[in-house]
Design an enzyme around this catalytic site. Sequence first.
Site, mmCIF file in Angstrom:
data_model
loop_
_atom_site.group_PDB
_atom_site.id
_atom_site.type_symbol
_atom_site.label_atom_id
_atom_site.label_comp_id
_atom_site.label_asym_id
_atom_site.label_seq_id
_atom_site.Cartn_x
_atom_site.Cartn_y
_atom_site.Cartn_z
ATOM 1 N N GLY A 146 0.793 -1.219 0.000
ATOM 2 C CA GLY A 146 0.000 0.000 0.000
ATOM 3 C C GLY A 146 0.827 1.270 0.000
ATOM 4 N N ASP B 70 -7.440 2.011 5.870
ATOM 5 C CA ASP B 70 -6.650 1.005 6.574
ATOM 6 C C ASP B 70 -7.002 1.083 8.050
ATOM 7 O OD1 ASP B 70 -3.614 -0.548 5.982
ATOM 8 O OD2 ASP B 70 -4.385 -0.344 8.015
ATOM 9 N N ARG C 82 10.289 -1.417 5.706
ATOM 10 C CA ARG C 82 9.811 -1.605 4.338
ATOM 11 C C ARG C 82 8.652 -0.688 3.961
ATOM 12 N NH1 ARG C 82 8.304 -5.315 7.801
ATOM 13 N NH2 ARG C 82 6.148 -6.010 7.967
ATOM 14 N N ASN D 124 -5.537 -10.020 4.920
ATOM 15 C CA ASN D 124 -6.242 -11.219 5.370
ATOM 16 C C ASN D 124 -7.305 -11.625 4.362
ATOM 17 O OD1 ASN D 124 -9.132 -10.306 6.479
ATOM 18 N ND2 ASN D 124 -7.631 -8.716 6.969
ATOM 19 N N CYS E 69 -5.405 -33.667 19.844
ATOM 20 C CA CYS E 69 -4.650 -34.627 20.658
ATOM 21 C C CYS E 69 -3.155 -34.542 20.379
ATOM 22 C CB CYS E 69 -5.156 -36.040 20.413
ATOM 23 S SG CYS E 69 -5.050 -36.576 18.703
#
Length: 630
Positions: free
Chosen positions: A31, A50, A61, A120, A175
């Site tokens: 973005g 956002d 970054r 997501n 389990c």
Amino acid sequence: MAASMAGVLASNVQSKVDSSKILVVGAGGIGCELIKNLVLTGFRDIELIDLDTIDVSNLNRQFLFRKEHVGKSKSQVAKESAQRFNPNAKIVAYHDSIMNPEYKTDFFKQFDIVLNALDNRAARNHVNRMCLAADVPLVESGTAGYLGQVTVIKKGLTECYECQPKPRQKTFPGCTIRNTPSELIHCVVWAKHLFNQLFGEEDPDEDVSPDTQDPELTAEAGESALSSEAKTDGGIERTSTRAWAKECGYSPEKLFNKLFRDDIRYLLSMEKLWKKRRPPTALEWSELPDDPSGNGNTTGVIQDQKVWTVKECVDVFTECLATLKSDLQKQGEDGILVWDKDDTAAMDFVTSVANIRAHIFGIVPKSRFDIKSMAGNIIPAIATTNAIIAGLIVMQAFHILSGNLDKCKTVYLNRQPNPRKKLLVPCLLEKANPKCYVCSAKPEVNLVLNTGKISIKTLEERILKGQLGMVAPDVEIEDGKGTIIISSEEGETEGNAEKMLSDFGIANGSRLKADDFLQNYNIVINIAHVEKLDEEKEFGLVGDLEELRAKQKDEGNGAEAGGGDQKETQASDTNVVESDDDMVILEDDDVAMEKESRGQKRKADSDIEAETAKRSKSVDEANPTETIVL
């Protein structure tokens, strides 16, 4: 003449750029690069949304942000930083979730193009549906380390984001997590569950106590072990982990001895579990082992990349308990803590606990850096990859605005050059899947389950919202009466939550009509009742019931599909590429996009060569004057 025509074309595109209105969803790694590209290219009317705030881990970054911006809204700071590149740009920033009800179809209709940079799948599904409802072109994008992808979605012309099934996140039986971990990821998941049991929102499916219902045990074996253990000095009561921790005042020693001594002894009493496995070794608070692996000799190693000894893990565990206990008390009587990989105490807790459990089960421990990647589903983001993908997004936007949708492509960025020595591999856009349960003319899906064991709450939360991506569903039974079992109106059907589907007469062959007015989306759900499902699942969504019935008949099981009802636990898995802040389409480190309906896979790197060579050739033949078409 050619130069003149090119000039006219360029002028036409620039005119469209000047007058277009763009929505950018997401202000993370992609973005930030994208919003910068847009204002420098001449786009003037941009809206940016956002939900996140800036974290210090973003700064390596996301270059529109600085240290002084930490804690502030990503969208607002991105707006302010981008306007320095082009003060004439009109940017509207929303610090909000795109899934909120106020962003309806009319909101999306005002834009010429929507550009996605999300983090997501739920939000990506939602934007996909809103763009289909508004009939607005959508440019999807994603990065995963050195890999990247850009594609275009247009209603009626291309496949939508949900036309092809996406690989699910890896899951592990409960389990395995509770009784027999064999990989470090099992210990990491267990540690995150323990955090929630002690400090977060308690979930019965995330119990960390030994599982007496393990399929490898008989009921008598589990009961016998429990009875035997209760007679020893280290006897443990199977009560709420939170309640037990509060009773002992979150004492590090008592918690340690319960989790890593008493519970392990209890597991050892289940002798059947260890006939073919290395048994675990119970630890004692007062007798911690020396470090036999040399992990303590880490001179010059960056702190986060150091592998802690067992004693160091216990020290960190003790410190974290004190910090997290204090943080929990600040939340009030009914307060909870939410696990966050960027919260120091929470991340240290998971690292120390996971490594202690790993030691007990003979599993090689890892550094905090490695465990953070596993616990947070993180594939390290590469700034250059984000920049390349952001550039490709803008190029696709040019084609859309100029009316040349036929020039739009799905473009893959690979780690290594293909046989034609290209890192960027363009492929023709796919047609819509006629059986897609989102963009087909009459969306339908077949739901296989036991109607006597699935509640209305499970239908709403895990199936409609979880699997089918709906936000605010309304559901009625197509029984001639229009019986409403789920309503998006608050309080209208809350009393139905714990009732089973069968309580409403829902049986094999029943049809449910589900609507989501926010997404302008509706779907018919065909119910197929079975007693049990394969692969220990509670329910399944299938495309063809006849194929399912044929398979069941071949297996000689009639209407039953075998298996059990054992719970599974979702794992953090670094191969499932849903990064911490960058929207991702690539679902596997070696897979660019899976085309299951055609039995065909387009793979990244070396495996992509045959398919992309064929597709790239067809692209070049269709555009002989272009070396590579983006």
